[in-house]
Write a protein that holds these residues in place. Structure first.
Motif, PDB file in Angstrom:
ATOM      1  N   SER A   7      -4.227 -15.532 -23.556  1.00  0.00           N
ATOM      2  CA  SER A   7      -3.709 -14.316 -22.917  1.00  0.00           C
ATOM      3  C   SER A   7      -2.409 -13.816 -23.526  1.00  0.00           C
ATOM      4  O   SER A   7      -1.886 -12.799 -23.089  1.00  0.00           O
ATOM      5  CB  SER A   7      -3.471 -14.588 -21.429  1.00  0.00           C
ATOM      6  OG  SER A   7      -2.441 -15.555 -21.250  1.00  0.00           O
ATOM      7  N   LYS A   8      -1.875 -14.478 -24.519  1.00  0.00           N
ATOM      8  CA  LYS A   8      -0.525 -14.172 -24.993  1.00  0.00           C
ATOM      9  C   LYS A   8      -0.413 -12.744 -25.529  1.00  0.00           C
ATOM     10  O   LYS A   8      -1.350 -12.198 -26.105  1.00  0.00           O
ATOM     11  CB  LYS A   8      -0.103 -15.182 -26.059  1.00  0.00           C
ATOM     12  CG  LYS A   8      -0.786 -15.030 -27.396  1.00  0.00           C
ATOM     13  CD  LYS A   8      -0.545 -16.235 -28.305  1.00  0.00           C
ATOM     14  CE  LYS A   8       0.886 -16.659 -28.336  1.00  0.00           C
ATOM     15  NZ  LYS A   8       1.062 -17.978 -28.989  1.00  0.00           N
ATOM     16  N   SER A   9       0.770 -12.163 -25.333  1.00  0.00           N
ATOM     17  CA  SER A   9       1.027 -10.804 -25.823  1.00  0.00           C
ATOM     18  C   SER A   9       1.972 -10.792 -27.016  1.00  0.00           C
ATOM     19  O   SER A   9       2.203  -9.728 -27.597  1.00  0.00           O
ATOM     20  CB  SER A   9       1.620  -9.941 -24.701  1.00  0.00           C
ATOM     21  OG  SER A   9       2.886 -10.436 -24.286  1.00  0.00           O
ATOM     22  N   TRP A  10       2.552 -11.930 -27.334  1.00  0.00           N
ATOM     23  CA  TRP A  10       3.467 -12.013 -28.478  1.00  0.00           C
ATOM     24  C   TRP A  10       3.271 -13.361 -29.149  1.00  0.00           C
ATOM     25  O   TRP A  10       3.067 -14.356 -28.482  1.00  0.00           O
ATOM     26  CB  TRP A  10       4.928 -11.881 -28.019  1.00  0.00           C
ATOM     27  CG  TRP A  10       5.886 -11.711 -29.154  1.00  0.00           C
ATOM     28  CD1 TRP A  10       6.286 -10.541 -29.727  1.00  0.00           C
ATOM     29  CD2 TRP A  10       6.556 -12.750 -29.872  1.00  0.00           C
ATOM     30  NE1 TRP A  10       7.161 -10.789 -30.760  1.00  0.00           N
ATOM     31  CE2 TRP A  10       7.336 -12.139 -30.872  1.00  0.00           C
ATOM     32  CE3 TRP A  10       6.575 -14.144 -29.786  1.00  0.00           C
ATOM     33  CZ2 TRP A  10       8.127 -12.865 -31.771  1.00  0.00           C
ATOM     34  CZ3 TRP A  10       7.351 -14.875 -30.677  1.00  0.00           C
ATOM     35  CH2 TRP A  10       8.120 -14.224 -31.645  1.00  0.00           C
ATOM     36  N   HIS A  11       3.323 -13.388 -30.414  1.00  0.00           N
ATOM     37  CA  HIS A  11       3.525 -12.347 -31.391  1.00  0.00           C
ATOM     38  C   HIS A  11       2.262 -11.488 -31.467  1.00  0.00           C
ATOM     39  O   HIS A  11       1.157 -11.996 -31.392  1.00  0.00           O
ATOM     40  CB  HIS A  11       3.835 -12.959 -32.764  1.00  0.00           C
ATOM     41  CG  HIS A  11       4.228 -12.014 -33.804  1.00  0.00           C
ATOM     42  ND1 HIS A  11       3.346 -11.226 -34.508  1.00  0.00           N
ATOM     43  CD2 HIS A  11       5.442 -11.652 -34.241  1.00  0.00           C
ATOM     44  CE1 HIS A  11       3.984 -10.467 -35.358  1.00  0.00           C
ATOM     45  NE2 HIS A  11       5.268 -10.696 -35.221  1.00  0.00           N
ATOM     46  N   PRO A  12       2.421 -10.147 -31.606  1.00  0.00           N
ATOM     47  CA  PRO A  12       1.229  -9.286 -31.628  1.00  0.00           C
ATOM     48  C   PRO A  12       0.161  -9.737 -32.609  1.00  0.00           C
ATOM     49  O   PRO A  12      -1.035  -9.534 -32.357  1.00  0.00           O
ATOM     50  CB  PRO A  12       1.808  -7.915 -32.021  1.00  0.00           C
ATOM     51  CG  PRO A  12       3.209  -7.951 -31.493  1.00  0.00           C
ATOM     52  CD  PRO A  12       3.672  -9.376 -31.689  1.00  0.00           C
ATOM     53  N   ASP A  13       0.571 -10.339 -33.714  1.00  0.00           N
ATOM     54  CA  ASP A  13      -0.391 -10.783 -34.716  1.00  0.00           C
ATOM     55  C   ASP A  13      -1.201 -11.995 -34.254  1.00  0.00           C
ATOM     56  O   ASP A  13      -2.140 -12.408 -34.933  1.00  0.00           O
ATOM     57  CB  ASP A  13       0.318 -11.132 -36.028  1.00  0.00           C
ATOM     58  CG  ASP A  13       0.960  -9.917 -36.679  1.00  0.00           C
ATOM     59  OD1 ASP A  13       0.661  -8.788 -36.272  1.00  0.00           O
ATOM     60  OD2 ASP A  13       1.787 -10.105 -37.598  1.00  0.00           O
ATOM     61  N   LYS A  14      -0.841 -12.574 -33.109  1.00  0.00           N
ATOM     62  CA  LYS A  14      -1.557 -13.734 -32.571  1.00  0.00           C
ATOM     63  C   LYS A  14      -2.347 -13.395 -31.305  1.00  0.00           C
ATOM     64  O   LYS A  14      -2.867 -14.288 -30.643  1.00  0.00           O
ATOM     65  CB  LYS A  14      -0.561 -14.860 -32.255  1.00  0.00           C
ATOM     66  CG  LYS A  14       0.228 -15.362 -33.445  1.00  0.00           C
ATOM     67  CD  LYS A  14      -0.646 -16.045 -34.471  1.00  0.00           C
ATOM     68  CE  LYS A  14       0.190 -16.637 -35.598  1.00  0.00           C
ATOM     69  NZ  LYS A  14      -0.668 -17.308 -36.628  1.00  0.00           N
ATOM     70  N   THR A  15      -2.433 -12.127 -30.976  1.00  0.00           N
ATOM     71  CA  THR A  15      -3.070 -11.714 -29.723  1.00  0.00           C
ATOM     72  C   THR A  15      -4.554 -11.434 -29.892  1.00  0.00           C
ATOM     73  O   THR A  15      -5.076 -11.361 -31.011  1.00  0.00           O
ATOM     74  CB  THR A  15      -2.390 -10.445 -29.191  1.00  0.00           C
ATOM     75  OG1 THR A  15      -2.607  -9.373 -30.125  1.00  0.00           O
ATOM     76  CG2 THR A  15      -0.894 -10.646 -28.984  1.00  0.00           C
ATOM     77  N   MET A  16      -5.208 -11.215 -28.754  1.00  0.00           N
ATOM     78  CA  MET A  16      -6.617 -10.847 -28.794  1.00  0.00           C
ATOM     79  C   MET A  16      -6.821  -9.496 -29.463  1.00  0.00           C
ATOM     80  O   MET A  16      -7.868  -9.241 -30.073  1.00  0.00           O
ATOM     81  CB  MET A  16      -7.194 -10.831 -27.375  1.00  0.00           C
ATOM     82  CG  MET A  16      -7.278 -12.198 -26.716  1.00  0.00           C
ATOM     83  SD  MET A  16      -8.220 -13.405 -27.687  1.00  0.00           S
ATOM     84  CE  MET A  16      -6.923 -14.209 -28.622  1.00  0.00           C
ATOM     85  N   PHE A  17      -5.833  -8.616 -29.370  1.00  0.00           N
ATOM     86  CA  PHE A  17      -5.966  -7.323 -30.036  1.00  0.00           C
ATOM     87  C   PHE A  17      -5.862  -7.479 -31.545  1.00  0.00           C
ATOM     88  O   PHE A  17      -6.506  -6.733 -32.293  1.00  0.00           O
ATOM     89  CB  PHE A  17      -4.928  -6.332 -29.495  1.00  0.00           C
ATOM     90  CG  PHE A  17      -5.239  -5.866 -28.112  1.00  0.00           C
ATOM     91  CD1 PHE A  17      -6.305  -5.012 -27.873  1.00  0.00           C
ATOM     92  CD2 PHE A  17      -4.509  -6.313 -27.026  1.00  0.00           C
ATOM     93  CE1 PHE A  17      -6.634  -4.599 -26.592  1.00  0.00           C
ATOM     94  CE2 PHE A  17      -4.814  -5.906 -25.738  1.00  0.00           C
ATOM     95  CZ  PHE A  17      -5.885  -5.047 -25.511  1.00  0.00           C
ATOM     96  N   ALA A  18      -5.069  -8.439 -32.002  1.00  0.00           N
ATOM     97  CA  ALA A  18      -5.019  -8.711 -33.440  1.00  0.00           C
ATOM     98  C   ALA A  18      -6.362  -9.251 -33.914  1.00  0.00           C
ATOM     99  O   ALA A  18      -6.871  -8.865 -34.981  1.00  0.00           O
ATOM    100  CB  ALA A  18      -3.907  -9.707 -33.754  1.00  0.00           C
ATOM    101  N   ARG A  19      -6.939 -10.146 -33.136  1.00  0.00           N
ATOM    102  CA  ARG A  19      -8.260 -10.685 -33.496  1.00  0.00           C
ATOM    103  C   ARG A  19      -9.297  -9.568 -33.562  1.00  0.00           C
ATOM    104  O   ARG A  19     -10.073  -9.473 -34.524  1.00  0.00           O
ATOM    105  CB  ARG A  19      -8.665 -11.745 -32.461  1.00  0.00           C
ATOM    106  CG  ARG A  19      -9.996 -12.428 -32.717  1.00  0.00           C
ATOM    107  CD  ARG A  19     -10.255 -13.507 -31.657  1.00  0.00           C
ATOM    108  NE  ARG A  19     -11.600 -14.051 -31.749  1.00  0.00           N
ATOM    109  CZ  ARG A  19     -11.956 -15.119 -32.445  1.00  0.00           C
ATOM    110  NH1 ARG A  19     -11.045 -15.760 -33.149  1.00  0.00           N
ATOM    111  NH2 ARG A  19     -13.209 -15.554 -32.457  1.00  0.00           N
ATOM    112  N   LEU A  20      -9.280  -8.698 -32.556  1.00  0.00           N
ATOM    113  CA  LEU A  20     -10.218  -7.577 -32.521  1.00  0.00           C
ATOM    114  C   LEU A  20     -10.002  -6.636 -33.706  1.00  0.00           C
ATOM    115  O   LEU A  20     -10.949  -6.260 -34.415  1.00  0.00           O
ATOM    116  CB  LEU A  20     -10.051  -6.817 -31.209  1.00  0.00           C
ATOM    117  CG  LEU A  20     -10.830  -5.510 -31.070  1.00  0.00           C
ATOM    118  CD1 LEU A  20     -12.323  -5.778 -31.005  1.00  0.00           C
ATOM    119  CD2 LEU A  20     -10.365  -4.744 -29.831  1.00  0.00           C
TER     120      LEU A  20
END
Length: 868
Positions: free
Chosen positions: A176-189
């Protein structure tokens, strides 16, 4: 589709209940209203019989990640407790309790809060971002709208047009982490979708990260804080852990132990305001004008040098750029070797033919002829610190061991890079680096015994096709005029195939390829909270969507209807950490922990975990199988655990046992770490008092940012960490109209803007403007009077805290308050005359980036104050 609803960051109870009805009836709100526990519950644990007790943790960005015990009754969280397992003894080999602070204990008010987002929302067509007018839509409608817009933008602009916003509202989890952005689910997506524009650095450490290494090659290393028991003197520059890291498992607990175990240590706090840390543990408070630390250090070193108290042979061996007689030779040694260093001079054209040594600066000779000696008396006129005190402080440094710890306040000024280099300089030049009881001058190291479980799942950075990155602070420029952004103006940098950040071979050669058209905003209130100049932000967010400018879609995923959520096009309700499974690690000193967090309750309303949200979007993009790899969120938690076990963690044999117990702690008996700095990662391999990297940048870069700011000399890049009349500093002529220096500080009631919606916290310590009693008397302001604080950028209203705990001429407003404009009318949206009623300092601060790091110099502000 529901009727249009005007929403604000402080929704009324009536609106909340009305929305709950739209979300499926009041039954969904059973137990949701924050209520004080009954007297019986408060006083008698024997009478309290919860249905379940689970472990979670506090995921906000204070640095602690404290474990929290969650008590559930009838499907409702009825109590939040802390870690009461283990010893209450602090020391080597002791597994002590990682007790949370009062903020963490109020999380029940965050779970059941009037500002919870309940259903997906879409901005009403034709309204402006910031008006707060939204309509309810279904999850499928929201996901379809997002996915179709993503496809349009990728086809038209490529992946360079996507940006993941910085955010730390959900910091500490793994999935669920939001930081670091490069480690988030949105970065994966996004990496599976081709990539996105990345940023470097963060709002906490914008200048220290890039400019302290100009001096010693390292922004982070310092002695472990437990080593302070061996210090004779301890200097805290702008460091207030009593507020920033106040829990039982973080810095304030440790420094309190140091005070108890080393009662003879002299603790000096250098800060414009008498912080809670200074009140709690210090012997001496040195009030200093904001942004003048660099002048203080110069006065100290001039005194030590003239008194013969510095080891000249040591300086000649370990430092470059200090003495005049070796300066030219030193400059050659300090020349950047390649583009892995800043200011690389590919053609060797940037030679120096005059004495620019620190000795010349102190004496007012060479390149500094006519500037006068940098005596303690000179420093006193700038800093407001008496010359005798400056000499006294300098003498403490050579009567050590002396520890130096700087918080991240001194570097958050418009000349913050020079401040941070100077503070490290006084530590190193007095031979206090590499010894027990000393330190480097960076932020403290808190230690801990780490577990090896994974704290992030794979995000495939190798699939990111975007090979440039921008500063965390100047991304907004890419919405309006990306073509002006290159390395020599806005600090754009290159990322090579190994993920390393590189600088330019030729000034101006690293550029952006597209405007920012799509922003993911997850668990973040940066865009209308931590960022600067909210009124200017509103103008930028509402630029028309044209070929080369204007953002097309902002998507916010959050639990709460924050001010940032209200500038979004789509708002998706996320879950709190108490409504999903995850894993969290942390620890300090001789203890470390890993917490397997189990959902205490089902997600409220229509909230979904971020992993599920990204899975839905991935499905619409044809990426679901790649994104999930066939795993649920709980499967990824198990994967993280298994990675730790395979790496040697002493954990239960099965994941089921791990999840059942929840909290695990371990300890050791290590000696406190000492930062040696034997190998210094500068071009010369030595301490670079004069940085040829910085000097070269001063000749290569356009500090007007391509005409964005005036060429007024208020921004400078200097080879030495010298004092200059910086933007909205003490000597800025603007003080004739705006006479007070305004800084921000961290209060006890919030971590940045997290907990800003918790009534219990704000009732304990309301948002107030600190003002010296003499200044208040001159303005006719009394304690708790409502005042309006104004800068050239905006106005905010809050009550006054009249006190002797801040030096005259300086005022301070706790950062992180939620922006609450008196009007959201479309015609005046973003007008600087609109009064903010929330006491939000970001209405007042400047978006002008700092010279080298392109960071946030938001503690340098000039303001005026009047009674409301």
């Amino acid at each position: 589709m529901g009727e249009n609803t005007v929403l604000g960051p402080q929704i009324s109870r009536r609106t909340f209940m009305a929305l709950s009805g739209l979300a499926g009836g009041c039954a969904a709100l059973t137990g949701c209203s924050p209520k004080s526990p009954s007297k019986k519950e408060e006083t008698s644990d024997k009478s309290f019989s919860p249905d379940a007790v689970t472990w979670s943790s506090c995921h906000v960005n204070c640095g602690s990640r404290c474990p929290l015990k969650v008590f559930v009754k009838d499907g409702t969280v009825v109590r939040i407790g802390n870690d009461n397992e283990g010893s209450d003894v602090f020391g080597p080999g002791e597994i002590y309790q990682m007790r949370s602070c009062v903020r963490g204990r109020t999380n029940r008010q965050r779970i059941y809060n009037d500002t919870r987002i309940q259903k997906p929302l879409r901005r009403v067509p034709g309204t402006k971002r910031g008006e707060g007018k939204y309509e309810e839509i279904s999850w499928d409608e929201a996901i379809s709208d997002i996915a179709s817009t993503m496809k349009e933008i990728k086809e038209e602009y490529g992946n360079d047009a996507f940006y993941i916003q910085y955010g730390t509202g959900q910091l500490g989890g793994t999935v669920s982490k939001s930081w670091h952005p490069d480690k988030t689910m949105f970065a994966r997506l996004m990496n599976l979708y081709g990539g996105y524009l990345r940023h470097y650095c963060d709002y906490s450490t914008g200048q220290i990260t890039w400019e302290l290494p100009l001096f010693n090659g390292d922004a982070w290393s310092n002695n472990e804080v437990t080593d302070l028991v061996n210090s004779k003197n301890i200097f805290l520059f702008g460091n207030n852990p009593a507020n920033t890291r106040m829990s039982g498992s973080a810095m304030m607990y440790l420094i309190t132990q140091v005070r108890q175990q080393n009662p003879d240590a002299r603790i000096v706090v250098v800060d414009p305001h008498l912080s809670d840390t200074a009140v709690g543990v210090a012997n001496q408070w040195v009030p200093i004008r904001p942004g003048t630390d660099v002048a203080l250090v110069a006065g100290m070193i001039q005194h030590l040098l003239s008194a013969g108290k510095l080891d000249r042979d040591f300086i000649k061996e370990k430092f470059v750029g200090f003495f005049s007689d070796s300066f030219m030779e030193d400059v050659k040694a300090a020349e950047p070797k390649d583009a892995s260093f800043m200011g690389f001079d590919k053609d060797g054209k940037l030679s120096i033919d005059q004495d620019m040594s620190y000795e010349a600066y102190l004496n007012g000779t060479g390149a500094y002829a006519g500037s006068g000696k940098k005596t303690p008396e000179w420093a006193a006129t700038i800093t407001g610190v008496p010359a005798a005190t400056i000499r006294e402080l300098a003498d403490l440094y050579v009567d050590g061991p002396t520890a130096t710890i700087q918080g991240w306040g001194p570097q958050r000024h418009s000349n913050g890079g020079n401040n941070t280099r100077s503070i490290a300089l006084i530590a190193a030049i007095t031979k206090n680096v590499g010894i027990s009881g000393g330190g480097t001058g960076a932020r403290e190291a808190t230690g801990g015994v780490a577990y090896k479980v994974k704290t992030a799942i794979p995000t495939f950075p190798e699939k990111n096709s975007v090979d440039v990155c921008v500063s965390f602070f100047d991304w907004y420029r890419a919405i309006e005029d990306y073509r002006s952004m290159n390395d020599a103006t806005w600090g754009v940098r290159h990322i090579n195939e190994k993920g390393k950040t590189l600088y330019a071979d030729e000034p101006g050669s690293i550029t952006l390829k597209a405007p920012i058209k799509f922003i993911w905003n997850y668990a973040s209130n940066v865009m209308m909270g931590q960022h600067a100049d909210i009124n200017e932000c509103l103008r930028i967010y509402n630029l028309p969507d044209e070929k080369d400018s204007g953002v097309r879609m902002i998507v916010t995923v959050d639990c709460y209807l924050t001010p940032t959520a209200l500038i979004s096009d789509i708002i998706l309700p996320g879950t709190t950490s108490f409504e999903e499974d995850d894993i969290c690690t942390g620890g300090t000193a001789w203890t470390g922990f890993v917490c397997c967090e189990s959902a205490a309750i089902k997600p409220l309303f229509e909230a979904k975990p971020v992993y599920e949200i990204c899975t839905l979007i991935a499905d619409k993009l044809g990426l679901k199988d790649e994104f999930t790899e066939g795993k649920s969120q709980l499967d990824w938690v198990k994967w993280s655990y298994e990675q730790g076990v395979e790496a040697g963690d002493d954990l239960p044999a099965t994941f089921e046992e791990f999840k059942e117990k929840g909290l695990f702690k371990q300890t050791d008996t290590h000696d406190p770490a000492i930062a040696k700095q034997d190998k210094i990662a500068t071009p010369s391999g030595k301490y670079e008092v004069f940085s040829k990297q910085a000097y070269n940048l001063s000749k290569q870069w356009d500090l007007t940012l391509g005409g964005y700011v005036p060429d007024d000399g208020r921004d400078q890049i200097t080879g030495l960490p010298t004092y200059y009349d910086h933007f909205e500093g003490y000597n800025d002529p603007l003080r004739s109209e705006y006479p007070f220096q305004l800084i921000g500080h961290h209060g006890k009631t919030r971590t940045h803007s997290s907990y800003g919606n918790v009534a219990w916290m704000s009732s304990v310590a309301p948002q107030q403007c600190w003002i010296n009693e003499k200044d208040a008397a001159a303005l006719g302001i009394e304690q708790d009077d409502q005042v309006i604080v104004s800068t050239e950028r905006g106005r905010t209203q809050l009550s006054a805290k009249v006190t002797q705990r801040i030096m005259p001429g300086v005022v301070s407003i706790p950062q992180g308050a939620w922006y609450d404009p008196a009007s959201r009318d479309a015609a005046t949206l973003g007008d600087k005359s609109v009064l903010d009623k929330g006491g939000c300092i970001s209405v007042l601060t400047s978006m002008r980036p700092t010279p080298i790091s392109k960071g946030n110099g938001v503690h340098s502000n000039l303001c005026k104050i009047e009674k409301a």
